[in-house]
Design an enzyme around this catalytic site. Structure first.
Site, PDB file in Angstrom:
ATOM      1  N   ARG A  89       0.541  14.726  13.127  1.00 50.88           N
ATOM      2  CA  ARG A  89       1.205  14.339  11.878  1.00 50.88           C
ATOM      3  C   ARG A  89       1.561  15.606  11.104  1.00 50.88           C
ATOM      4  O   ARG A  89       0.925  15.958  10.126  1.00 50.88           O
ATOM      5  CB  ARG A  89       0.307  13.418  11.043  1.00 50.88           C
TER       6      ARG A  89
ATOM      7  N   LYS B 113       0.833  -1.215   0.000  1.00 52.18           N
ATOM      8  CA  LYS B 113       0.000   0.000   0.000  1.00 52.18           C
ATOM      9  C   LYS B 113       0.868   1.267   0.000  1.00 52.18           C
ATOM     10  O   LYS B 113       0.646   2.177  -0.803  1.00 52.18           O
ATOM     11  CB  LYS B 113      -0.897   0.008   1.250  1.00 52.18           C
ATOM     12  N   ASN B 114       1.860   1.308   0.897  1.00 53.45           N
ATOM     13  CA  ASN B 114       2.614   2.550   1.067  1.00 53.45           C
ATOM     14  C   ASN B 114       3.654   2.786  -0.030  1.00 53.45           C
ATOM     15  O   ASN B 114       4.314   3.820  -0.049  1.00 53.45           O
ATOM     16  CB  ASN B 114       3.242   2.615   2.470  1.00 53.45           C
TER      17      ASN B 114
ATOM     18  N   ARG C 171      -8.788  -0.249   4.268  1.00 54.07           N
ATOM     19  CA  ARG C 171      -7.856   0.732   3.728  1.00 54.07           C
ATOM     20  C   ARG C 171      -6.498   0.099   3.469  1.00 54.07           C
ATOM     21  O   ARG C 171      -5.734   0.606   2.661  1.00 54.07           O
ATOM     22  CB  ARG C 171      -7.684   1.883   4.716  1.00 54.07           C
TER      23      ARG C 171
ATOM     24  N   ASP D 224       4.244   0.571  12.121  1.00 55.55           N
ATOM     25  CA  ASP D 224       3.030  -0.040  11.570  1.00 55.55           C
ATOM     26  C   ASP D 224       2.852  -1.492  12.030  1.00 55.55           C
ATOM     27  O   ASP D 224       1.859  -2.133  11.662  1.00 55.55           O
ATOM     28  CB  ASP D 224       3.045   0.027  10.032  1.00 55.55           C
TER      29      ASP D 224
ATOM     30  N   CYS E  78      -4.518  12.959  13.323  1.00 55.77           N
ATOM     31  CA  CYS E  78      -5.348  11.756  13.271  1.00 55.77           C
ATOM     32  C   CYS E  78      -5.163  10.967  14.550  1.00 55.77           C
ATOM     33  O   CYS E  78      -4.389  11.374  15.422  1.00 55.77           O
ATOM     34  CB  CYS E  78      -5.025  10.926  12.041  1.00 55.77           C
TER      35      CYS E  78
END
Ligand code: EPU
Length: 432
Positions: free
Chosen positions: A122, A22-23, A400, A308, A117
């Site tokens: 952030r 994803k990233n 997501r 993560d 968030c």
């Protein structure tokens, strides 16, 4: 709103295939704004974040088409609109990565500030510092970043902040520098494999980036970039989440399409507690002991243990033999999962940026609330081993970042399903 129901206590067995990262996919998609030729991106995961970013790229004049087997084709048709609006950017912070490419290619950009968030503050000061060093004029007004530069100029830029390098900050500045006049040197660049993957993609587009994957990136600016065909690396966070799923259920699982070299710190930490991960030819085998020991771990920028995976490790260590201390060095407030894991019978105390975990002999199922993507994964992991039924609410976070997670876990023998909340909750979706 949907929820996931897990009947715990089933040992995972079999093979699972990891999706594209994803990233890596998200910044690579934004890099397509740097050219007006077609780019083909392969192994793109089918995730809500990818769909949200596709919508933003559409707004910015790009045609985005998803084909078979993770192939996404992106071609800019119009360069008229360079505004990324608040309602789109607030859904996904990674969309802030359109700033560098828009500025470099179109000479102007108006991108909403993403805001904070649930995983903590952030900021984007490093993104702006880097782009200003390249000669951009940047103002922040009405919640938007307004950036302008007829042509960016290469510069020497130090991109370190109080918590080390910035992943998307490096992506933004590196992408902008590809079209700058002259050479840019980024010191304290993020070394994450996803940034290296983005650099490989940019080089395929005709950029001249060297020392890829190191904290000192050298970028020789070019006048234009062309289309490229590129395959994204496997998702190391997804791979590690399935490794931990195998470990927590004392399973026997082979993880396909994963790269051991991206998981050195994770595999080393797991071996310390008794979980053996071996790998050959892009597939990893996990052999989990009946009981694993406690340990201390600290999250760090790559090649350290990723933030993560902090929540997933915390879930695993909640069943270890002894006391573990988990220290979060990237997002010191990223601990929303602790209270929910405790609802499942874990014994975790938060002290500043540390989680102090006293291993429990077992967990028991309960309704819990997911707060962000990785916290959701941690709750699923705990649910797989908890006695009885665990209900995870707010599962939109999972979609997501984890492609077809129930299907993948079911194929390994987990008892997991998704249902629609009968009350048809109208609760507002909270993004990270
Ligand atoms: N920071 C600053 N100033 C900045 C930018 C960051 O001080 O201008 C600080 C942050 O507050 C944080 C640290 O630097 O303490 C690292 O933040 P970074 O900028 O690297 O995070 P990010 O780029 O916003 C990416 C991932 C996150 C992942 C972090 C850290 C993407 C799209 N997102 O975010 O992924 O947690 O790096 O590795 O690549 C996720 O996938 O669940 C996720 C949150």
């Amino acid at each position: 709103m949907e929820k996931i129901i897990i009947e715990g206590g089933y040992r995972l067995q079999g093979r699972v295939k990891i999706s594209g990262a994803k990233n890596a996919a998200l910044p690579i998609m934004t890099a397509c704004l740097l050219s007006d030729e077609k780019c083909v991106i392969r192994n793109t995961p089918d995730l809500v974040d990818v769909a949200s970013l596709s919508a933003i790229l559409g707004e910015l004049g790009a045609g985005v088409e998803r084909g078979e087997g993770g192939t996404v084709e992106i071609k800019v048709e119009s360069e008229e609109n360079s505004t990324a609006p608040y309602d789109m950017v607030r859904k996904m912070r990674a969309s802030f990565c359109v700033l560098g490419p828009l500025l470099a290619r179109r000479g102007r950009a108006k991108v909403s500030l993403p805001g904070g968030c649930v995983i903590g503050l952030r900021p984007i000061d490093l993104h702006l510092k880097g782009l200003r060093a390249l000669g951009a004029r940047i103002d922040v007004e009405g919640g938007y970043v307004l950036a302008e530069a007829p042509r960016l100029r290469g510069a020497k830029i130090y991109l370190g902040g109080p918590f080390g390098s910035s992943v998307t900050g490096t992506a933004n500045v590196m992408m902008a520098a590809t079209l700058a006049q002259g050479t840019t040197i980024i010191e304290c660049a993020a070394c994450e494999p996803e940034i290296e993957d983005l650099a490989h993609f940019l080089n395929k587009m005709g950029a001249k980036i060297s020392r890829l994957g190191t904290p000192r990136l050298i970028i020789e600016g070019v006048d234009s970039l062309h289309g490229a065909d590129y395959e994204i690396i496997p998702d190391r966070i997804e791979a590690a989440t399935y490794i931990i799923a195998a470990a927590i259920t004392q399973g026997d699982v082979t993880i396909e399409s994963a790269r051991l070299e991206h998981l050195a710190a994770v595999v080393d930490k797991l071996s310390e507690i008794g979980v053996v991960v071996t790998g050959e030819d892009k597939s990893l085998k996990v052999i989990a002991p009946a009981k694993f020991s406690s340990t201390d771990l600290v999250t760090l920028p790559y090649p350290g243990i990723p933030t993560d995976l902090q929540a997933q490790f915390t879930a695993l260590l909640s069943l270890a033999d002894g006391i573990s201390v988990v220290t979060e060095k990237i997002f010191p407030d990223r601990f929303m999962h602790i209270a929910e894991l405790n609802r499942l019978g874990a014994n975790i105390r938060k002290e500043g940026p540390h989680a102090i975990i006293t291993g429990a002999s077992e967990l028991s199922g309960a309704p819990v609330m997911a707060s962000d993507l990785r916290a959701s994964a941690a709750l699923i992991l705990a649910g797989l081993v908890a006695r009885g039924k665990t209900i995870v609410n707010r599962v939109y976070h999972l979609d997501r970042g984890y492609e077809r997670i129930e299907e993948k876990l079911s194929s390994l023998g987990a008892q997991i399903s998704r249902i629609e909340d009968e009350r048809g909750s109208s609760e507002e979706v909270i993004y990270t």
